[in-house]
Structures are given as structure tokens and as C-alpha cells.
Design a protein around this motif. Sequence first.
Motif, PDB file in Angstrom:
ATOM      1  N   MET A 112       0.843  -1.198   0.000  1.00 26.02           N
ATOM      2  CA  MET A 112       0.000   0.000   0.000  1.00 26.02           C
ATOM      3  C   MET A 112       0.878   1.248   0.000  1.00 26.02           C
ATOM      4  O   MET A 112       2.084   1.190   0.219  1.00 26.02           O
ATOM      5  N   ASN A 113       0.262   2.383  -0.254  1.00 25.73           N
ATOM      6  CA  ASN A 113       0.963   3.662  -0.230  1.00 25.73           C
ATOM      7  C   ASN A 113       0.555   4.394   1.058  1.00 25.73           C
ATOM      8  O   ASN A 113      -0.520   4.996   1.110  1.00 25.73           O
ATOM      9  N   PRO A 114       1.382   4.326   2.113  1.00 27.57           N
ATOM     10  CA  PRO A 114       0.988   4.917   3.410  1.00 27.57           C
ATOM     11  C   PRO A 114       0.622   6.393   3.317  1.00 27.57           C
ATOM     12  O   PRO A 114      -0.230   6.868   4.080  1.00 27.57           O
ATOM     13  N   ALA A 115       1.248   7.104   2.392  1.00 26.30           N
ATOM     14  CA  ALA A 115       0.969   8.528   2.276  1.00 26.30           C
ATOM     15  C   ALA A 115      -0.453   8.797   1.794  1.00 26.30           C
ATOM     16  O   ALA A 115      -0.987   9.890   1.994  1.00 26.30           O
ATOM     17  N   LEU A 116      -1.075   7.798   1.163  1.00 24.10           N
ATOM     18  CA  LEU A 116      -2.422   7.978   0.624  1.00 24.10           C
ATOM     19  C   LEU A 116      -3.468   7.159   1.364  1.00 24.10           C
ATOM     20  O   LEU A 116      -4.577   6.980   0.885  1.00 24.10           O
ATOM     21  N   VAL A 117      -3.117   6.652   2.552  1.00 21.43           N
ATOM     22  CA  VAL A 117      -4.077   5.940   3.387  1.00 21.43           C
ATOM     23  C   VAL A 117      -4.338   6.771   4.636  1.00 21.43           C
ATOM     24  O   VAL A 117      -3.431   7.030   5.429  1.00 21.43           O
ATOM     25  N   HIS A 118      -5.568   7.205   4.790  1.00 16.44           N
ATOM     26  CA  HIS A 118      -5.954   8.029   5.941  1.00 16.44           C
ATOM     27  C   HIS A 118      -6.842   7.188   6.858  1.00 16.44           C
ATOM     28  O   HIS A 118      -7.997   6.909   6.532  1.00 16.44           O
ATOM     29  N   GLU A 119      -6.295   6.770   7.992  1.00 14.94           N
ATOM     30  CA  GLU A 119      -7.061   6.007   8.975  1.00 14.94           C
ATOM     31  C   GLU A 119      -7.645   6.981   9.992  1.00 14.94           C
ATOM     32  O   GLU A 119      -6.909   7.653  10.711  1.00 14.94           O
ATOM     33  N   LEU A 120      -8.947   7.065  10.033  1.00 18.28           N
ATOM     34  CA  LEU A 120      -9.622   8.033  10.891  1.00 18.28           C
ATOM     35  C   LEU A 120      -9.497   7.644  12.357  1.00 18.28           C
ATOM     36  O   LEU A 120      -9.711   6.489  12.727  1.00 18.28           O
ATOM     37  N   ARG A 124     -13.395   9.377 -16.865  1.00 17.59           N
ATOM     38  CA  ARG A 124     -12.481  10.507 -16.650  1.00 17.59           C
ATOM     39  C   ARG A 124     -13.010  11.562 -15.674  1.00 17.59           C
ATOM     40  O   ARG A 124     -13.105  12.743 -16.009  1.00 17.59           O
ATOM     41  N   PRO A 125     -13.327  11.186 -14.419  1.00 14.67           N
ATOM     42  CA  PRO A 125     -13.732  12.195 -13.436  1.00 14.67           C
ATOM     43  C   PRO A 125     -12.559  13.089 -13.051  1.00 14.67           C
ATOM     44  O   PRO A 125     -11.397  12.735 -13.263  1.00 14.67           O
ATOM     45  N   ARG A 126     -12.879  14.233 -12.457  1.00 11.88           N
ATOM     46  CA  ARG A 126     -11.832  15.179 -12.061  1.00 11.88           C
ATOM     47  C   ARG A 126     -10.933  14.590 -10.986  1.00 11.88           C
ATOM     48  O   ARG A 126      -9.714  14.802 -10.984  1.00 11.88           O
ATOM     49  N   SER A 127     -11.516  13.813 -10.068  1.00 11.29           N
ATOM     50  CA  SER A 127     -10.727  13.152  -9.035  1.00 11.29           C
ATOM     51  C   SER A 127     -11.487  11.928  -8.536  1.00 11.29           C
ATOM     52  O   SER A 127     -12.705  11.831  -8.702  1.00 11.29           O
ATOM     53  N   ILE A 128     -10.751  10.993  -7.929  1.00 13.91           N
ATOM     54  CA  ILE A 128     -11.350   9.788  -7.345  1.00 13.91           C
ATOM     55  C   ILE A 128     -10.700   9.539  -5.994  1.00 13.91           C
ATOM     56  O   ILE A 128      -9.480   9.648  -5.847  1.00 13.91           O
ATOM     57  N   ARG A 129     -11.515   9.181  -5.023  1.00 12.61           N
ATOM     58  CA  ARG A 129     -11.010   8.676  -3.751  1.00 12.61           C
ATOM     59  C   ARG A 129     -11.895   7.518  -3.314  1.00 12.61           C
ATOM     60  O   ARG A 129     -13.042   7.399  -3.765  1.00 12.61           O
ATOM     61  N   PHE A 130     -11.352   6.688  -2.445  1.00 10.05           N
ATOM     62  CA  PHE A 130     -12.080   5.501  -1.994  1.00 10.05           C
ATOM     63  C   PHE A 130     -12.276   5.592  -0.488  1.00 10.05           C
ATOM     64  O   PHE A 130     -11.349   5.969   0.243  1.00 10.05           O
ATOM     65  N   ALA A 131     -13.477   5.234  -0.008  1.00  3.96           N
ATOM     66  CA  ALA A 131     -13.779   5.298   1.420  1.00  3.96           C
ATOM     67  C   ALA A 131     -14.408   3.992   1.873  1.00  3.96           C
ATOM     68  O   ALA A 131     -15.297   3.451   1.206  1.00  3.96           O
ATOM     69  N   CYS A 132     -13.954   3.499   3.032  1.00  2.85           N
ATOM     70  CA  CYS A 132     -14.476   2.241   3.561  1.00  2.85           C
ATOM     71  C   CYS A 132     -14.458   2.270   5.084  1.00  2.85           C
ATOM     72  O   CYS A 132     -13.760   3.084   5.696  1.00  2.85           O
ATOM     73  N   LEU A 133     -15.212   1.352   5.696  1.00  3.06           N
ATOM     74  CA  LEU A 133     -15.180   1.197   7.146  1.00  3.06           C
ATOM     75  C   LEU A 133     -13.911   0.486   7.589  1.00  3.06           C
ATOM     76  O   LEU A 133     -13.202   0.936   8.477  1.00  3.06           O
ATOM     77  N   LEU A 134     -13.659  -0.677   6.974  1.00  2.00           N
ATOM     78  CA  LEU A 134     -12.525  -1.516   7.352  1.00  2.00           C
ATOM     79  C   LEU A 134     -11.678  -1.840   6.129  1.00  2.00           C
ATOM     80  O   LEU A 134     -12.198  -2.036   5.036  1.00  2.00           O
ATOM     81  N   ALA A 135     -10.375  -1.941   6.345  1.00  3.68           N
ATOM     82  CA  ALA A 135      -9.460  -2.339   5.282  1.00  3.68           C
ATOM     83  C   ALA A 135      -8.528  -3.413   5.819  1.00  3.68           C
ATOM     84  O   ALA A 135      -8.163  -3.409   6.996  1.00  3.68           O
ATOM     85  N   GLY A 153      -1.486  -1.322  -5.640  1.00  5.03           N
ATOM     86  CA  GLY A 153      -0.712  -1.896  -6.724  1.00  5.03           C
ATOM     87  C   GLY A 153      -1.317  -1.582  -8.079  1.00  5.03           C
ATOM     88  O   GLY A 153      -0.604  -1.444  -9.080  1.00  5.03           O
ATOM     89  N   VAL A 154      -2.655  -1.446  -8.105  1.00 10.35           N
ATOM     90  CA  VAL A 154      -3.373  -1.121  -9.346  1.00 10.35           C
ATOM     91  C   VAL A 154      -3.553   0.386  -9.506  1.00 10.35           C
ATOM     92  O   VAL A 154      -3.429   0.927 -10.605  1.00 10.35           O
ATOM     93  N   HIS A 155      -3.847   1.074  -8.400  1.00 10.93           N
ATOM     94  CA  HIS A 155      -4.131   2.515  -8.440  1.00 10.93           C
ATOM     95  C   HIS A 155      -3.288   3.227  -7.383  1.00 10.93           C
ATOM     96  O   HIS A 155      -3.813   3.658  -6.339  1.00 10.93           O
ATOM     97  N   PRO A 156      -2.016   3.375  -7.597  1.00  8.69           N
ATOM     98  CA  PRO A 156      -1.129   3.919  -6.558  1.00  8.69           C
ATOM     99  C   PRO A 156      -1.398   5.375  -6.200  1.00  8.69           C
ATOM    100  O   PRO A 156      -0.938   5.836  -5.154  1.00  8.69           O
ATOM    101  N   GLU A 157      -2.153   6.082  -7.041  1.00  6.80           N
ATOM    102  CA  GLU A 157      -2.374   7.513  -6.807  1.00  6.80           C
ATOM    103  C   GLU A 157      -3.711   7.822  -6.152  1.00  6.80           C
ATOM    104  O   GLU A 157      -3.998   8.992  -5.836  1.00  6.80           O
ATOM    105  N   VAL A 158      -4.544   6.824  -5.898  1.00  8.29           N
ATOM    106  CA  VAL A 158      -5.900   7.069  -5.387  1.00  8.29           C
ATOM    107  C   VAL A 158      -5.906   7.010  -3.862  1.00  8.29           C
ATOM    108  O   VAL A 158      -5.559   5.984  -3.268  1.00  8.29           O
ATOM    109  N   PRO A 159      -6.342   8.078  -3.195  1.00  9.07           N
ATOM    110  CA  PRO A 159      -6.380   8.084  -1.716  1.00  9.07           C
ATOM    111  C   PRO A 159      -7.435   7.135  -1.170  1.00  9.07           C
ATOM    112  O   PRO A 159      -8.505   6.953  -1.770  1.00  9.07           O
TER     113      PRO A 159
END
Length: 211
Positions: free
Chosen positions: A1-9, A153-164, A174-180
Amino acid sequence: MNPALVHELSHALIRHKLTLMREKDRSTSGFRRLLKEIALLMAYELTRDMPTSEFEIETPLEKTTGRVIDGKKTVLVPILRAGLGLVDGMLEVVPGARVGHIGLYRDPQTLAAVEYYFKVPEHMDERDVIVLDPMLATGHSAAAAVTRLKAVRPRSIRFACLLAAPEGLAHFHGVHPEVPVTTCAIDRELNDHGYILPGLGDAGDRIFGTK
């Protein structure tokens, strides 16, 4: 994973409500209520850095300008069916958001994601997308959903979940390294059936009372 793009609330209310949701004897209605409340709190965090524009208003004393978010530029895209459980809470905070849908199911043998439905608003190049799914387990469904959304082609994409799960985060980035990714907790691991441990069971079944 990319720690810089993972925000754990880390908000205390989110942690409290998530703990209650994990209980195996929590009722369907209680599970839904807690999920809606957590989604509302997540929306607050997810909209923290969204673009704003100046807006002129008149207070009781004088005219002034402030900053507003254009909710119509935000598109919530739940992954069916479990992602629907996060929509109502999000709309409490961003009532002007549009809602798209992407239908995916996990092949029980390969664990790969298979698409069966896709519908989003027009002019996606002007919109910011938040993909919603309670669980980022293997990461296959999340990665497939984002791949499909990139095609419009949206302006931006982010992903949100309860648990990872760590495995899911690794596959997704590994597939989308730039998506938060914004999540309420990163759990220990997956079991042999691709479920998150300690997790909270099958989120879809618990939301809709189908098991």
C-alpha cells in the motif's frame, strides 16, 4: 500500500461506533443506524479539502463573501450492494451530491470482481468521485470499480471504507497507486475465504438482514 495515501480516521466517536458495529449480536436496525452515523462523520473528513468557490451573501448587517462547496460536483458511487449503506449518512453532510452506482460481485472461486451494473451522472470530467464500500478486503472489487470509473475521466477519485485489510490495501494501490483511501480501521488480515479479521462479518448481510 501507499501509506501517504491511506488516511485512517482516529476520531473517538468513529472508533466507539465501529466497536459497537463489530458485535455479532448487534441487531440489523442497530447496525444500520451506526453505519449511517459513521458515514456522516466520514463525510466530514472526506470533504475537508474539497475545492470551494467564493459566494456572496447578505448577513443581517451587510454584504460579504464566503466559501462554499459545490455539492453537485461531488458524486458518491457505492459499490452494490453493501456500499448503499454509506450513502444516506454522506448525503446528510453533502445533500447536493449526485449518486452513481456500480454493481460488482466477487467470484467465489477466483475472488475476482465481476461487473453487472454501471450508472453515473453526465459530465464526469467536472466531478469529484467518492467510491463507497464498507469493506476493502481483497481489494479486487475496489480496484475494479476505480478502473471502471477512470474510463469516464472524473476530475478526481477517492475511496472510502469502514474496514481495510493490509492485503486489500496492497492490491488496491498496486493497481491505483495515486488514489487516496480513507478508512475507519486497518484490521489484521484476511482469512482463507477472503474475509477481514477481526472484521465485522459480511457487511451486506448485516445491513440488509439477509443472514
